[in-house]
Design an enzyme around this catalytic site. Structure first.
Site, mmCIF file in Angstrom:
data_model
loop_
_atom_site.group_PDB
_atom_site.id
_atom_site.type_symbol
_atom_site.label_atom_id
_atom_site.label_comp_id
_atom_site.label_asym_id
_atom_site.label_seq_id
_atom_site.Cartn_x
_atom_site.Cartn_y
_atom_site.Cartn_z
ATOM 1 N N ASP A 166 0.861 -1.184 0.000
ATOM 2 C CA ASP A 166 0.000 0.000 0.000
ATOM 3 C C ASP A 166 0.898 1.235 0.000
ATOM 4 O OD1 ASP A 166 -1.790 -2.089 0.505
ATOM 5 O OD2 ASP A 166 -3.068 -0.843 1.778
ATOM 6 N N LYS A 229 -6.975 3.384 -3.519
ATOM 7 C CA LYS A 229 -7.423 3.374 -2.122
ATOM 8 C C LYS A 229 -7.649 4.808 -1.668
ATOM 9 C CE LYS A 229 -5.482 2.073 2.422
ATOM 10 N NZ LYS A 229 -4.329 1.407 3.099
ATOM 11 N N LYS A 265 -10.294 0.174 -2.574
ATOM 12 C CA LYS A 265 -10.184 -0.029 -1.133
ATOM 13 C C LYS A 265 -10.530 1.259 -0.387
ATOM 14 C CE LYS A 265 -6.887 -1.323 2.525
ATOM 15 N NZ LYS A 265 -5.521 -1.825 2.836
#
Length: 329
Positions: A166, A229, A265
């Site tokens: 991430d 995300k 996400k």
């Protein structure tokens, strides 16, 4: 079957789709990206009441939500003991008696997400489970460390066993409209990840406008992001429904143009089971069934799991239990 689906790609254990390889930067496409704030906010306000599911249907969707959780601990006082307990919860996210009553076996969370220093511990604790370890990287959460160190951090986490990374983008590139710099940065991060899947954290609460969110989403997908995300969870504003609408519609547009599915996400502030149901309904409405599977949808959360387990106990027994009965670690 077209060549895209036959291309050999490394995939995570739960992955069903070929990876997004990225494409050349298309600034004309980026310039066309717009966001009608009032229309987006009206649509977002209508979402919580539009798709209400009850009883067995609700339980089934909550079980689906669990399979899409990146169970996360990103605290300064993390210890190996805490991480191992969290990994045990990822392996067995709901009490055995409740799963037996629901007729469910083999349920796990989508991943466990930790800082780099805890990657090796998490990989060891999850060995044989098929649950991937995700590492936050690139100077998380601000992304302001030297560029070569951010790239090196990715490489170190991959070597330690993380199969998902991430990353955080440089918000200044978005705020100044330096789309080439954002694209080049994201391409470098994707290359450093190698076979590990990369989730691009936009930190949407710091991007200023929904139009910037739309454009940053497109740039990161053009540069090869496997997921986009919302947030690090450390900003003052994290995942919201208006931001989600902008990002998932960018995903839909990218799929229509390229044929590659990119995951989504939402992270930060999603702590209640009813909110998880709203996000799942939105994904199904906007993108369809493929995007309610863990290879294309994740919640960045920890406390969410406790509330879902509590709701499942109510479904099975008819009574709510105390929250301490559903500890995470």
């Amino acid at each position: 079957m077209d060549s895209k689906t036959t291309t050999a790609t490394h995939q995570l254990p739960q992955a069903l789709e070929p990876r997004n390889p990225g494409m050349d930067l298309d600034l004309d496409w980026v310039a066309r990206a717009q966001a009608n704030r009032s229309a987006i906010e009206r649509r977002a306000a209508s979402l919580p009441g539009r798709r209400s599911v009850k009883k067995d249907y609700q339980a089934a969707w909550l079980l689906k939500a669990i399979s899409c959780i990146d169970l996360t601990t990103l605290a300064g006082d993390d210890t190996e003991g805490r991480v191992r307990r969290l990994c045990a919860k990822a392996r067995q996210p709901v009490r055995v008696d409740l799963l037996a009553a629901l007729g469910v076996e083999g349920l796990t969370t989508g991943a466990v997400c930790v800082y780099h220093d805890m990657v090796e511990c998490a990989v060891d604790a999850l060995q044989g489970s098929g649950i991937p370890v995700a590492a936050v990287s690139t100077g998380f959460p601000a992304g302001l460390s030297p560029f070569h160190l951010r790239v090196a951090e990715i490489e170190e986490s991959v070597r330690a066993g993380a199969s998902e990374i991430d990353i955080v983008i440089s918000r200044r590139h978005v705020l100044t409209g330096n789309w080439q710099a954002l694209y080049d940065e994201m391409r470098a991060f994707r290359a450093a990840c190698g076979d590990a899947h990369v989730k691009a954290i936009l930190a949407t609460g710091e991007l200023g406008t929904l139009q910037n969110v739309a454009r940053a989403s497109l740039i990161c997908m053009m540069a090869g992001a496997d997921f986009i995300k919302t947030s690090t969870g450390k900003e003052s504003v994290n995942a919201t429904l208006p931001v989600t609408l902008v990002m998932v519609r960018a995903i839909r547009e990218f799929f229509d143009e390229t044929g590659y599915r990119v995951g989504y996400k939402p992270a930060g502030g999603i702590s209640k089971a009813k909110d998880a149901l709203t996000y799942l309904a939105l994904m199904k409405d906007e993108l369809g069934r493929p995007w309610v599977q863990p290879d294309l949808f994740r919640f960045g959360a920890s406390s969410l799991l406790g509330d879902i387990e509590r709701q499942l106990e109510h479904h099975v027994t008819g009574a709510y239990s105390a929250s301490w009965r559903h500890a995470l670690s």
